[in-house]
Design a protein around this motif. Structure first.
Motif, PDB file in Angstrom:
ATOM      1  N   ALA A 120       0.832  -1.205   0.000  1.00 18.92           N
ATOM      2  CA  ALA A 120       0.000   0.000   0.000  1.00 18.92           C
ATOM      3  C   ALA A 120       0.864   1.251   0.000  1.00 18.92           C
ATOM      4  CB  ALA A 120      -0.933  -0.004   1.211  1.00 18.92           C
ATOM      5  N   ALA A 121       1.945   1.245   0.798  1.00 14.99           N
ATOM      6  CA  ALA A 121       2.837   2.400   0.840  1.00 14.99           C
ATOM      7  C   ALA A 121       3.597   2.549  -0.474  1.00 14.99           C
ATOM      8  CB  ALA A 121       3.810   2.269   2.011  1.00 14.99           C
ATOM      9  N   ASP A 122       3.930   1.423  -1.114  1.00  9.31           N
ATOM     10  CA  ASP A 122       4.635   1.470  -2.399  1.00  9.31           C
ATOM     11  C   ASP A 122       3.763   2.123  -3.464  1.00  9.31           C
ATOM     12  OD1 ASP A 122       6.876   0.980  -3.965  1.00  9.31           O
ATOM     13  OD2 ASP A 122       6.144  -0.971  -4.627  1.00  9.31           O
ATOM     14  N   LEU A 123       2.489   1.746  -3.511  1.00  7.16           N
ATOM     15  CA  LEU A 123       1.565   2.367  -4.465  1.00  7.16           C
ATOM     16  C   LEU A 123       1.371   3.842  -4.147  1.00  7.16           C
ATOM     17  CD1 LEU A 123      -0.536   2.298  -6.743  1.00  7.16           C
ATOM     18  CD2 LEU A 123      -2.217   1.489  -5.053  1.00  7.16           C
ATOM     19  N   ALA A 124       1.223   4.169  -2.843  1.00 12.34           N
ATOM     20  CA  ALA A 124       1.047   5.573  -2.463  1.00 12.34           C
ATOM     21  C   ALA A 124       2.253   6.408  -2.864  1.00 12.34           C
ATOM     22  CB  ALA A 124       0.809   5.672  -0.949  1.00 12.34           C
ATOM     23  N   ALA A 125       3.470   5.881  -2.674  1.00 13.96           N
ATOM     24  CA  ALA A 125       4.670   6.630  -3.052  1.00 13.96           C
ATOM     25  C   ALA A 125       4.700   6.883  -4.551  1.00 13.96           C
ATOM     26  CB  ALA A 125       5.914   5.855  -2.612  1.00 13.96           C
ATOM     27  N   TYR A 126       4.389   5.853  -5.329  1.00 13.88           N
ATOM     28  CA  TYR A 126       4.382   6.020  -6.790  1.00 13.88           C
ATOM     29  C   TYR A 126       3.358   7.065  -7.221  1.00 13.88           C
ATOM     30  CZ  TYR A 126       3.756   4.885 -11.737  1.00 13.88           C
ATOM     31  OH  TYR A 126       3.641   4.963 -13.114  1.00 13.88           O
ATOM     32  N   ARG A 127       2.144   7.004  -6.661  1.00  5.02           N
ATOM     33  CA  ARG A 127       1.095   7.945  -7.054  1.00  5.02           C
ATOM     34  C   ARG A 127       1.441   9.373  -6.622  1.00  5.02           C
ATOM     35  NH1 ARG A 127      -1.245   5.528 -11.159  1.00  5.02           N
ATOM     36  NH2 ARG A 127      -2.590   3.765 -10.602  1.00  5.02           N
ATOM     37  N   ILE A 128       2.104   9.524  -5.493  1.00  6.84           N
ATOM     38  CA  ILE A 128       2.493  10.872  -5.048  1.00  6.84           C
ATOM     39  C   ILE A 128       3.517  11.467  -6.002  1.00  6.84           C
ATOM     40  CG2 ILE A 128       3.721  12.118  -3.224  1.00  6.84           C
ATOM     41  CD1 ILE A 128       2.323  10.267  -1.206  1.00  6.84           C
ATOM     42  N   VAL A 129       4.533  10.662  -6.395  1.00  5.23           N
ATOM     43  CA  VAL A 129       5.512  11.142  -7.381  1.00  5.23           C
ATOM     44  C   VAL A 129       4.817  11.489  -8.689  1.00  5.23           C
ATOM     45  CG1 VAL A 129       7.528  10.481  -8.744  1.00  5.23           C
ATOM     46  CG2 VAL A 129       7.410   9.866  -6.321  1.00  5.23           C
ATOM     47  N   GLN A 130       3.924  10.622  -9.121  1.00  3.36           N
ATOM     48  CA  GLN A 130       3.213  10.842 -10.385  1.00  3.36           C
ATOM     49  C   GLN A 130       2.385  12.123 -10.345  1.00  3.36           C
ATOM     50  OE1 GLN A 130      -0.330   8.424 -11.271  1.00  3.36           O
ATOM     51  NE2 GLN A 130       0.720   7.773 -13.147  1.00  3.36           N
ATOM     52  N   GLU A 131       1.632  12.324  -9.272  1.00  4.46           N
ATOM     53  CA  GLU A 131       0.760  13.490  -9.176  1.00  4.46           C
ATOM     54  C   GLU A 131       1.570  14.772  -9.037  1.00  4.46           C
ATOM     55  OE1 GLU A 131      -2.543  15.837  -9.178  1.00  4.46           O
ATOM     56  OE2 GLU A 131      -2.400  13.689  -9.630  1.00  4.46           O
ATOM     57  N   ALA A 132       2.656  14.727  -8.249  1.00  7.24           N
ATOM     58  CA  ALA A 132       3.465  15.929  -8.059  1.00  7.24           C
ATOM     59  C   ALA A 132       4.114  16.361  -9.369  1.00  7.24           C
ATOM     60  CB  ALA A 132       4.530  15.672  -6.993  1.00  7.24           C
ATOM     61  N   LEU A 133       4.638  15.410 -10.140  1.00 10.86           N
ATOM     62  CA  LEU A 133       5.258  15.754 -11.422  1.00 10.86           C
ATOM     63  C   LEU A 133       4.211  16.189 -12.449  1.00 10.86           C
ATOM     64  CD1 LEU A 133       7.977  12.957 -11.669  1.00 10.86           C
ATOM     65  CD2 LEU A 133       8.308  15.382 -11.151  1.00 10.86           C
ATOM     66  N   THR A 134       3.030  15.591 -12.378  1.00 11.22           N
ATOM     67  CA  THR A 134       1.953  16.028 -13.278  1.00 11.22           C
ATOM     68  C   THR A 134       1.578  17.473 -13.000  1.00 11.22           C
ATOM     69  OG1 THR A 134       1.090  13.774 -13.420  1.00 11.22           O
ATOM     70  CG2 THR A 134      -0.410  15.551 -14.024  1.00 11.22           C
ATOM     71  N   ASN A 135       1.518  17.850 -11.727  1.00 11.74           N
ATOM     72  CA  ASN A 135       1.229  19.240 -11.371  1.00 11.74           C
ATOM     73  C   ASN A 135       2.322  20.181 -11.889  1.00 11.74           C
ATOM     74  OD1 ASN A 135      -1.209  18.821 -10.143  1.00 11.74           O
ATOM     75  ND2 ASN A 135      -0.376  18.676  -8.074  1.00 11.74           N
ATOM     76  N   VAL A 136       3.589  19.732 -11.812  1.00 15.67           N
ATOM     77  CA  VAL A 136       4.678  20.553 -12.350  1.00 15.67           C
ATOM     78  C   VAL A 136       4.466  20.770 -13.848  1.00 15.67           C
ATOM     79  CG1 VAL A 136       7.164  20.641 -12.797  1.00 15.67           C
ATOM     80  CG2 VAL A 136       6.320  19.830 -10.586  1.00 15.67           C
ATOM     81  N   ARG A 137       4.129  19.709 -14.550  1.00 14.01           N
ATOM     82  CA  ARG A 137       3.951  19.818 -16.003  1.00 14.01           C
ATOM     83  C   ARG A 137       2.765  20.694 -16.358  1.00 14.01           C
ATOM     84  NH1 ARG A 137       4.440  21.101 -20.121  1.00 14.01           N
ATOM     85  NH2 ARG A 137       4.895  20.067 -22.086  1.00 14.01           N
ATOM     86  N   LYS A 138       1.709  20.630 -15.551  1.00 17.57           N
ATOM     87  CA  LYS A 138       0.489  21.374 -15.881  1.00 17.57           C
ATOM     88  C   LYS A 138       0.558  22.836 -15.467  1.00 17.57           C
ATOM     89  CE  LYS A 138      -3.415  19.574 -14.751  1.00 17.57           C
ATOM     90  NZ  LYS A 138      -4.437  18.896 -13.935  1.00 17.57           N
ATOM     91  N   HIS A 139       1.189  23.113 -14.311  1.00 17.35           N
ATOM     92  CA  HIS A 139       1.034  24.432 -13.709  1.00 17.35           C
ATOM     93  C   HIS A 139       2.288  25.305 -13.712  1.00 17.35           C
ATOM     94  CE1 HIS A 139      -2.928  23.286 -12.265  1.00 17.35           C
ATOM     95  NE2 HIS A 139      -2.407  22.170 -11.755  1.00 17.35           N
ATOM     96  N   SER A 140       3.476  24.699 -13.720  1.00 17.14           N
ATOM     97  CA  SER A 140       4.667  25.514 -13.493  1.00 17.14           C
ATOM     98  C   SER A 140       5.133  26.258 -14.736  1.00 17.14           C
ATOM     99  CB  SER A 140       5.804  24.627 -12.968  1.00 17.14           C
ATOM    100  OG  SER A 140       6.225  23.721 -13.978  1.00 17.14           O
ATOM    101  N   GLY A 141       4.907  25.686 -15.916  1.00 12.94           N
ATOM    102  CA  GLY A 141       5.398  26.311 -17.139  1.00 12.94           C
ATOM    103  C   GLY A 141       6.889  26.136 -17.344  1.00 12.94           C
ATOM    104  N   VAL A 142       7.526  25.204 -16.625  1.00 10.16           N
ATOM    105  CA  VAL A 142       8.955  24.950 -16.790  1.00 10.16           C
ATOM    106  C   VAL A 142       9.138  23.565 -17.395  1.00 10.16           C
ATOM    107  CG1 VAL A 142       9.554  26.448 -14.866  1.00 10.16           C
ATOM    108  CG2 VAL A 142       9.144  24.021 -14.445  1.00 10.16           C
ATOM    109  N   ASP A 143      10.347  23.299 -17.880  1.00  6.59           N
ATOM    110  CA  ASP A 143      10.639  22.012 -18.495  1.00  6.59           C
ATOM    111  C   ASP A 143      11.611  21.183 -17.682  1.00  6.59           C
ATOM    112  OD1 ASP A 143      12.895  23.492 -18.832  1.00  6.59           O
ATOM    113  OD2 ASP A 143      12.917  23.416 -21.027  1.00  6.59           O
ATOM    114  N   GLN A 144      11.819  21.579 -16.419  1.00  6.07           N
ATOM    115  CA  GLN A 144      12.706  20.826 -15.548  1.00  6.07           C
ATOM    116  C   GLN A 144      12.093  20.726 -14.141  1.00  6.07           C
ATOM    117  OE1 GLN A 144      16.588  22.618 -15.571  1.00  6.07           O
ATOM    118  NE2 GLN A 144      17.162  21.739 -17.560  1.00  6.07           N
ATOM    119  N   ALA A 145      12.383  19.605 -13.491  1.00  5.18           N
ATOM    120  CA  ALA A 145      11.942  19.391 -12.108  1.00  5.18           C
ATOM    121  C   ALA A 145      12.974  18.526 -11.410  1.00  5.18           C
ATOM    122  CB  ALA A 145      10.563  18.742 -12.061  1.00  5.18           C
ATOM    123  N   ARG A 146      12.896  18.476 -10.111  1.00  6.24           N
ATOM    124  CA  ARG A 146      13.825  17.685  -9.311  1.00  6.24           C
ATOM    125  C   ARG A 146      13.043  16.715  -8.428  1.00  6.24           C
ATOM    126  NH1 ARG A 146      15.518  22.813  -9.302  1.00  6.24           N
ATOM    127  NH2 ARG A 146      14.493  23.269  -7.311  1.00  6.24           N
TER     128      ARG A 146
END
Length: 417
Positions: free
Chosen positions: A298-324
């Motif tokens: 359950a924690a493994d799936l939660a970690a993956y989804r958190i990374v996925q959602e956080a990077l998706t927000n960067v792509r949608k909202h930040s207007g930059v082409d790089q993230a860490r």
């Protein structure tokens, strides 16, 4: 002291009829008992006995509504009968016996025995005052016994009724609790499926939109690279369909054939996730500290989804082409940090109300972790999550707190959805 009454539909009329019949039966029996003259072996009916016995017996019709009042009437009539010289036995004081039983069945134990003791004292005292030689007579001893007996029976009946009522109440409470727990389980399952759908759809549609925009740009600038962009759209859409198929299969009925299921996403698939973002135009620099350790499913799936959602927000909202992306493995927890250098965004009036941030927070909390997000002081946005290792429980999270907080201070969940 409290008078306990239980009212059920139709019960009041039936009990009133039963009380009337009881009074009608006791009246002639009591009249015979007080009218017998043993020395002369005959029955002498006097009008005083008719009035007093009739009053005490037919007062029993109201014994359930006014138990103490009816008992007082019965005692007064019994005392007057003794003063007039009428001989009383168990049948002669039947109205007193029934009244004591009613008080015992309707009140608490302390009130019951106090009332029974006072009743016996009054009746024996009246008999002794009428004829002092009867203080130690068998009739007075019988009076004490016939007063204590209905008190004991009534107390037992009251206790039995209270026990049955408590059992029924517990059964009803258990039934209500089962229904409430079932509704809560259904609501929790719906929320889990909603989170899965949100994560899958938001991530893949954002990538498809980004790659479609790249394809449109390449048509005019570098047509030879359009095929690569279209292949990326094809791969992302196929991945979205596969994950949606797995998620929707959870809604199938038990008697339907189960849909084939792919392995649940986890941290082992983060490299493929980062590659999909890179194809969509977001380069993610990953850093790793500590020795990677396993997480509970359950924690493994939660970690993956958190990374996925956080990077998706960067792509949608930040207007930059790089993230860490920083993954830090500590003895008891995994700390995930996603940052970008996009422009600072003004705080929203309702911090942390976006479905993505809410979903990340709920995913982390279900496995004993936590998430904080907010704008960075130097610009951009950061999401930090802490998840327990090994068991994925709140106990591990509490143990992880001993390692010291790693959350950025002063952050709030705002500016992203």
């Amino acid at each position: 002291m409290a008078v306990m009454t239980v009212k059920r539909p139709g019960a009041q009329g039936r009990t009133r009829v039963m009380d009337v019949l009881l009074a009608a039966v006791l009246f002639p029996l009591s009249m015979v008992a007080v009218s017998i003259i043993h020395e002369e072996h005959r029955i002498s009916i006097r009008w005083q006995a008719v009035v007093l016995v009739g009053t005490s017996c037919f007062a029993l019709v109201w014994r359930r509504r006014h138990p103490f009042g009816v008992l007082a009437v019965a005692i007064v009539c019994a005392v007057i009968l003794q003063a007039l010289g009428f001989r009383e036995g168990p049948l002669g004081t039947s109205s007193v016996i029934v009244s004591v039983y009613t008080v015992a069945a309707c009140t608490d134990r302390r009130t019951t025995w106090t009332t029974a003791g006072l009743t016996a004292t009054v009746l024996v005292g009246a008999a002794t005052a009428t004829d002092p030689r009867t203080l130690l007579s068998p009739d007075n001893a019988a009076m004490l016994a016939w007063t204590a007996l209905p008190a004991a029976v009534g107390d037992g009946v009251r206790s039995r009724r209270a026990y049955v009522a408590a059992v029924e109440e517990r059964a009803e409470h258990a039934e209500r609790t089962r229904e409430q727990e079932a509704r809560q389980r259904v609501a929790a399952e719906r929320m889990r499926i909603a989170r899965e759908l949100h994560d899958v759809v938001t991530h893949h549609i954002a990538l498809i939109n980004a790659q479609a925009g790249v394809a449109v740009h390449l048509v005019e600038q570098r047509p030879e690279h359009v095929l690569t962009a279209l292949e990326g759209i094809r791969d992302v859409s196929q991945s979205a369909l596969d994950e949606l198929r797995v998620t929707v299969s959870l809604l199938r009925q038990p008697d339907e054939t189960a849909a084939p299921r792919d392995p649940t996403p986890g941290m082992s698939q983060v490299p493929d996730l980062l590659a999909s973002f890179e194809r969509a135009g977001l380069a993610v620099k990953q850093t790793l500290s500590g020795e990677p350790k396993p997480l509970a499913p359950a924690a493994d799936l939660a970690a993956y989804r958190i990374v996925q959602e956080a990077l998706t927000n960067v792509r949608k909202h930040s207007g930059v082409d790089q993230a860490r992306l920083d993954l830090s493995y500590l003895p008891n927890r995994l700390t995930i940090t996603v940052e970008d250098d996009g422009p600072s965004q003004p705080a929203r009036s309702d911090p942390g109300s976006g479905h993505g941030l809410i979903g990340m927070r709920e995913r982390a909390s279900t496995v004993g972790g936590r998430v904080q997000a907010g704008p960075r002081a130097e610009g951009g946005f950061t999401v930090t999550a802490e998840l327990p290792l090994l068991s994925g429980t709140a106990e591990d999270s509490a143990a992880a707190d001993a390692d010291g907080p790693t959350m950025p201070k002063g952050t709030t969940e705002e500016g992203r959805v």
